[in-house]
Scaffold this active site. Structure first.
Site, mmCIF file in Angstrom:
data_model
loop_
_atom_site.group_PDB
_atom_site.id
_atom_site.type_symbol
_atom_site.label_atom_id
_atom_site.label_comp_id
_atom_site.label_asym_id
_atom_site.label_seq_id
_atom_site.Cartn_x
_atom_site.Cartn_y
_atom_site.Cartn_z
ATOM 1 N N GLU A 8 0.918 -1.479 -0.126
ATOM 2 C CA GLU A 8 -0.030 0.028 0.042
ATOM 3 C C GLU A 8 0.762 1.296 0.034
ATOM 4 O OE1 GLU A 8 0.283 -1.158 4.636
ATOM 5 O OE2 GLU A 8 0.015 -2.267 2.540
ATOM 6 N N GLU A 23 -5.557 -2.794 -0.958
ATOM 7 C CA GLU A 23 -4.670 -1.592 -0.796
ATOM 8 C C GLU A 23 -5.153 -0.121 -0.905
ATOM 9 O OE1 GLU A 23 -1.929 -2.896 -0.136
ATOM 10 O OE2 GLU A 23 -2.623 -4.912 -0.407
#
Length: 847
Positions: free
Chosen positions: A269, A301
Site C-alpha cells: 500500500e 490496498e
C-alpha cells in the site's frame, strides 16, 4: 549487537527525542547493475540538545556522513546503524552512500526480463527495508515529508509517491533527472520508487471531491495481459465507495498501480504508488475466483490509503488493525460496490480457513500481538493478523451496527489525519458513535488467542418441536477464553430435493451456555446452522441430524454462504480427526460439481488433496487415491464445456493423476492427441500437465527444456524450476536443495517455487535424507539467508510426507535442544503440529 533489529523500547526512546521534518533523497540508478547511489538529507529537531541517537542504513558502502556541517567519522556507521552524538535543537544529517540492488524482493529489487532484456526496478519497504535504499529513522511514528530526486536512463518511467514530473535530460548522457515534488507527511515504510522500461496507461477518476489521476503500469513483455478496462472500472468503483463511506477525500493526490515481477506478496500500500505482483495479470485463462481475489487485493490496498497511510499505527503492535481493517473493508466494498457481490462467501471458503489453521498452531498469538521488536513483526504477517482480524471486525460491525461503525471511522480519520494513532483511539471513537462499552469486548477478542467452538444443545418433544434450545461454547484447554458472539441460527428444511432456509434468529451468545427461547416450539429442521450469515469467528459443530443432512445433501443447500460454512465445518472436523478422510473426500466429490462459489471450487480440491496424501490411513491410501482420481475425471468429463468448473477440475485432475490410465490422459492432453470439449490447453495449463508427468517420472530434463523453449519468460523459468524439482530422482532433489538453500543467485520467486515443490507426496524414500538436512539448515538459515529466504524454505520445505511417530519424535528432540533463532523454530514447530494432526487424522481414518 542490534544488527537489523529494532526494539519497541528503542523506537519509543527515539520518538520521544526527535521530530522529523523532511527527507530529501537523491538516487542515481545509472551507476551499475549491482549498486546505486543514495544521498539522503534528513532535517529533524531534538528535544534534548546534546543527546545521542542513531539513524538506520542497511548493507551500504558509506562515503560520507555530515551532521550539522561537521564530517562524522565513518566508523560511526556499524551494525546497520549510524551513531549520532551531540545533537542540536535543529539538525541536518547528510549521508552519501552506495546501496545494493536486491534479488530477494526486499529494498530496491532489480529484475531483467528474459523475454526482452529490459530492466525493471521496484521498492518494497514494509516492514523495515526503506533503510536498504536511503538513510532513515525506520519506525512508523516518525513521519515526515519526502522529496525524491532520481537519475535514471532517459527512456525509463520513474514513479514515486508524489506526481511524476517531466524528466530533465542530463547533457552529454543518455540519462535524465526526475525531481519529484514534496509528499504529504508519511512513514518511511510506505514511501516507494518504481523505475524501468514500464508500459504506462493513464486515466482519471472524477469524483465528488475532484479529479484523481490514475496510472497503470506493467512490463512491456506482458502489456497485452494488462486488462486495464477491468482494473480502471474496479479502481473507480473503489474510490466512489471509500470516499463516500469514509467521508474523507482521497489524501494523496494521484493513484498509480504498478504490476511488478518477482514480488514476495500480493501487493503493498505505498501511498499513491501501489505495487502488485504481476501474476495478477494472467497470461492464461483463470477462473472467476482468481479475479475475485484480485479485486479483493486492489480494494484492500486502496482502503489502506486511509487506514494505514493517512492514519498510521504508532508501532507495529497495531499491525493487525492495519491489515485486518483493509481486509474487512475490501470485502465490504466488493459486496457493496462491485460485481463481486458474493465476496464474503469466498472469504469464508478461503481466507477464514487460513485463520482457523493459524489460530490452532502452537505459534498462535493474540490478534493484537506483542510485537516487541522487528523480528517479531516479520513473522506475524499471518492468518491471524489478516483473516482472523477481519472476521473479528466483521463481528464488531454486527455488534455495534454498520452505520455506527462508519460514523466512528469518520471521526477517527478527521482526528488523526497524517498522524499516528493507537487502537485505543479507534475504540474510543467507536464507543462514542455506538454508545457501547467496547473495552471488555476488545480484551476478550483482541488480547487472547484461540478459537471457540459452538454447538447446539436441544431437546425435542413428541411432536418434533424444540422443547429447549441452547448454544454451547467451548475453548481449547490451552486458550480457555469464552467470548461474546453475535450470531445467526438458521433453520433449514429439505423441501423437494432442496435444502432451504425456513427462518433465522439472531442472538448474542455469552458464556458456556446461552439459552435461545425464541426457538422453543419451532419444529426441528433437517439442518440447524449456527453462525448463519458468518457473523462471528468460531468453529461450528453440527448435531447428528444436521450432519447427516449436510453429508447427504450439501449440493442441495441453496445459499452459497451456508454451504461455505458447511464446507468449513467438514474440513475443520477432518483436520481435528472428527471426520474420516474417506468421508471428507466423498463429500467433496458429491458437492463440488454443482458448487456455485468458484473460490470453493478452486480450494476444496486442495483441501482434499492434503487429506488424501497426508490424512488418509496409509493402508487404504492407494484405494482412496484411485477414488479421488476417478472422481475428478468424472467431474472433468461432465463439466460444462468451457466453464470455470472444467478448468478447475482439469488442474485438480492433473495433480491427482497417478495411475497409468490417468497419466496417459494427462500426456495426451498435453500433446494434443486427446481433447476435452471446451478445454483450452494454454501455456499455464501445459505447465500444470507437464509437472504432473514430471512428478511420476514421465517428463525428463530434455522434455522440460523443450517446454521452456516454448515459454522463455520468467514465468516459464519458474514453472520449469518447479517441474525439475518434482522429478522422482535423487539428482533432482539434490539440485533443488542447492538451488533453494545454498545458492545466492536464484531469484526469490524461483526459489519459492522450488521450495514449495520440494516435499512431493509419494516421494518419501527420496526425501528421507532431507529430514536431518532440514533440521541442520534450520539452525542457522535465519542469520545466513535473511527473513525472506529463510521463512520461505523453513515453511515450504518441512518434510511433511515423512509423517510418522519417528519423525515427530526426532523433530521434538531438535526443538528441545536447538539454539536456532526463535523465528526459525516457530516454522519448525508449525510443521511439527501439522504432522501430529496428520497422524491423528490417519488414526481416525483407520477406524
Amino acid at each position: 549487537m542490534p544488527g537489523t533489529n529494532l526494539t519497541r523500547e528503542e523506537a519509543a526512546t527515539r520518538a520521544a527525542l526527535l521530530d522529523v521534518a523532511s527527507y530529501a533523497v537523491e538516487l542515481d540508478l545509472t551507476t551499475g547493475e549491482q549498486t546505486f547511489g543514495s544521498t539522503t538529507t534528513i532535517r529533524f529537531t531534538c528535544r534534548e540538545p546534546g543527546a545521542a541517537t542513531f539513524a538506520d542504513l542497511v548493507g551500504a558502502t558509506v562515503h560520507e556522513i555530515v551532521l550539522n556541517g561537521e564530517t562524522v567519522d565513518p566508523a560511526a556507521y556499524a551494525d546497520s546503524r549510524i551513531a549520532l552524538t551531540g545533537l542540536a535543537a535543529d539538525n541536518e544529517l547528510v549521508v552519501r552512500a552506495d546501496c545494493t540492488y536486491s534479488r530477494t524482493g526486499e529494498g530496491l529489487h532489480r529484475f531483467v526480463d528474459p523475454a526482452d532484456d529490459r530492466v525493471y526496478l521496484y521498492s518494497q519497504f514494509e516492514v523495515p527495508d526503506a533503510r536498504r535504499v536511503y538513510t532513515t529513522f525506520e519506525q512508523p511514528d516518525l513521519k515526515a515529508t519526502f522529496t525524491f530526486t532520481v537519475t535514471a536512463p532517459a527512456h525509463w518511467k520513474v514513479v514515486s509517491n508524489a506526481p511524476t514530473p517531466a524528466p530533465e535530460p542530463v547533457e552529454g548522457t543518455e540519462s535524465a533527472v526526475w525531481r519529484f515534488p514534496e509528499t504529504e507527511r508519511m512513514s518511511t515504510y510506505i514511501t516507494a520508487l518504481v523505475a524501468g522500461e514500464y508500459h504506462e496507461v493513464l486515466d482519471t477518476y472524477e469524483g465528488a471531491h475532484g479529479t484523481i489521476p490514475l496510472g497503470h503500469y506493467c512490463r512491456q513483455s506482458i502489456k497485452e495481459q494488462l486488462d486495464v478496462d477491468e482494473l480502471v472500472e474496479l479502481t473507480k468503483q473503489g474510490f466512489a465507495f471509500f470516499e463516500d463511506a469514509f467521508d474523507f477525500p482521497y489524501p494523496f493526490g494521484k493513484y498509480d498501480q504498478l504490476y511488478v515481477p518477482e514480488y514476495n506478496m500480493g501487493a503493498m500500500e505505498n501511498a499513491g504508488c501501489v505495487t502488485f505482483r504481476d501474476e495478477y495479470l494472467p497470461r492464461s485463462r483463470q477462473v472467476h475466483a482468481f479475479y475475485e481475489q484480485r479485486a479483493n487485493t486492489v480494494l484492500h490496498e486502496m482502503a489502506h490509503m486511509w487506514f494505514g497511510d493517512l492514519v498510521t499505527m504508532k508501532w507495529w503492535d497495531d499491525l493487525w488493525l492495519n491489515e485486518s481493517f483493509a481486509e474487512w473493508a475490501s470485502h465490504h466494498a466488493m459486496v457493496s460496490a462491485t460485481k463481486y457481490t458474493e465476496a464474503w462467501t469466498g472469504f469464508t471458503n478461503a481466507r477464514k480457513n487460513w485463520a482457523y489453521r493459524q489460530d490452532q498452531l502452537p505459534s498462535t498469538h493474540p490478534i493484537a500481538a506483542d510485537n516487541h521488536d522487528l523480528a517479531a513483526v516479520e513473522v506475524n504477517f499471518d492468518g491471524i493478523t489478516y483473516a482472523k482480524g477481519a472476521s473479528t471486525l466483521k463481528q464488531l460491525v454486527a455488534w455495534v451496527g454498520i452505520d455506527e461503525f462508519l460514523a466512528g471511522l469518520r471521526e477517527y480519520f478527521r482526528a488523526h489525519q497524517f498522524a499516528n494513532s493507537e487502537f485505543g483511539d479507534l475504540l474510543a471513537a467507536l464507543e462514542r458513535s455506538s454508545g457501547r462499552e467496547l473495552d471488555s469486548w476488545a480484551r476478550e477478542w483482541l488480547q487472547t488467542s484461540g478459537v471457540n467452538t459452538l454447538s447446539a444443545a436441544f431437546e425435542v418433544d413428541e411432536a418434533g418441536a424444540f422443547r429447549s434450545f441452547a448454544v454451547q461454547q467451548s475453548a481449547a484447554e490451552a486458550f480457555p477464553t469464552i467470548r461474546r458472539h453475535r450470531i445467526g441460527i438458521g433453520l433449514y428444511d429439505l423441501v423437494e430435493g432442496r435444502v432451504v432456509r425456513r427462518s433465522v434468529v439472531e442472538t448474542d451468545v455469552a458464556g458456556e451456555r446461552t439459552e435461545v427461547p425464541e426457538l422453543v416450539g419451532e419444529r426441528q429442521p433437517d439442518l440447524v446452522l449456527l453462525n448463519d450469515g458468518d457473523l462471528t469467528y468460531a468453529k461450528i459443530r453440527l448435531d447428528e441430524r444436521s450432519l447427516a443432512t449436510a453429508v447427504e445433501h450439501v449440493d442441495a443447500v441453496e445459499d452459497s454462504l451456508a454451504r461455505a460454512l458447511l464446507w468449513g465445518a467438514a474440513w475443520d472436523m477432518t483436520r481435528d480427526a472428527e471426520m474420516s478422510t474417506k468421508d471428507f473426500v466423498a463429500l467433496v466429490l458429491r458437492g463440488i460439481g454443482t458448487e456455485t462459489d468458484l473460490t470453493a471450487v478452486s480450494r476444496l480440491p486442495l483441501y482434499a488433496r492434503t487429506a488424501v496424501n497426508l490424512y488418509s490411513d496409509p493402508a487404504g491410501r492407494t484405494e482412496l487415491k484411485a477414488t479421488w482420481e476417478r472422481g475428478l475425471r468424472g467431474l472433468l468429463e461432465s463439466a460444462d464445456p468451457g466453464s470455470d468448473h472444467q478448468l478447475a477440475f482439469a488442474r485438480a485432475y492433473a495433480s491427482a493423476a497417478h495411475t497409468d490410465e490417468g497419466l496417459d490422459l494427462v500426456a495426451a492432453l498435453l500433446d494434443g492427441s486427446a481433447t476435452v470439449e471446451g478445454l483450452t490447453v494454454d501455456t499455464d495449463l501445459r505447465w500444470t500437465l507437464l509437472t504432473a508427468l514430471a512428478t511420476h517420472g514421465r517428463a525428463d530434463e530434455a522434455r522440460i527444456g523443450e517446454e521452456l523453449s516454448r515459454d522463455n519468460t520468467i514465468s516459464g523459468q519458474e514453472r520449469a524450476a518447479m517441474a525439475r524439482t518434482v522429478r522422482p530422482t535423487a539428482e533432482a532433489k539434490a539440485q533443488a536443495w542447492r538451488d533453494a538453500i545454498e545458492r545466492d543467485d536464484v531469484p526469490n520467486e524461483t526459489q519459492r517455487q522450488i521450495a514449495y515443490a520440494f516435499p512431493t507426496a509419494g516421494q518419501e524414500e527420496l526425501l528421507e535424507p532431507y529430514l536431518e538436512k532440514y533440521l541442520q539448515m534450520a539452525e542457522t538459515v535465519w542469520e545466513e539467508r535473511g527473513t525472506q529466504r529463510a521463512s520461505t524454505v523453513l515453511e515450504y520445505m518441512f518434510p511433511m510426507p515423512l509423517v510418522s511417530p519417528a519423525t515427530v519424535e526426532r523433530v521434538q528432540t531438535w526443538l528441545e535442544h536447538s539454539r536456532a533463532n526463535p523465528a526459525a523454530k516457530r516454522y519448525v514447530r508449525e510443521g511439527l503440529d501439522d504432522m501430529q494432526r496428520a497422524l491423528a487424522a490417519q488414526e481416525r481414518d483407520r477406524a
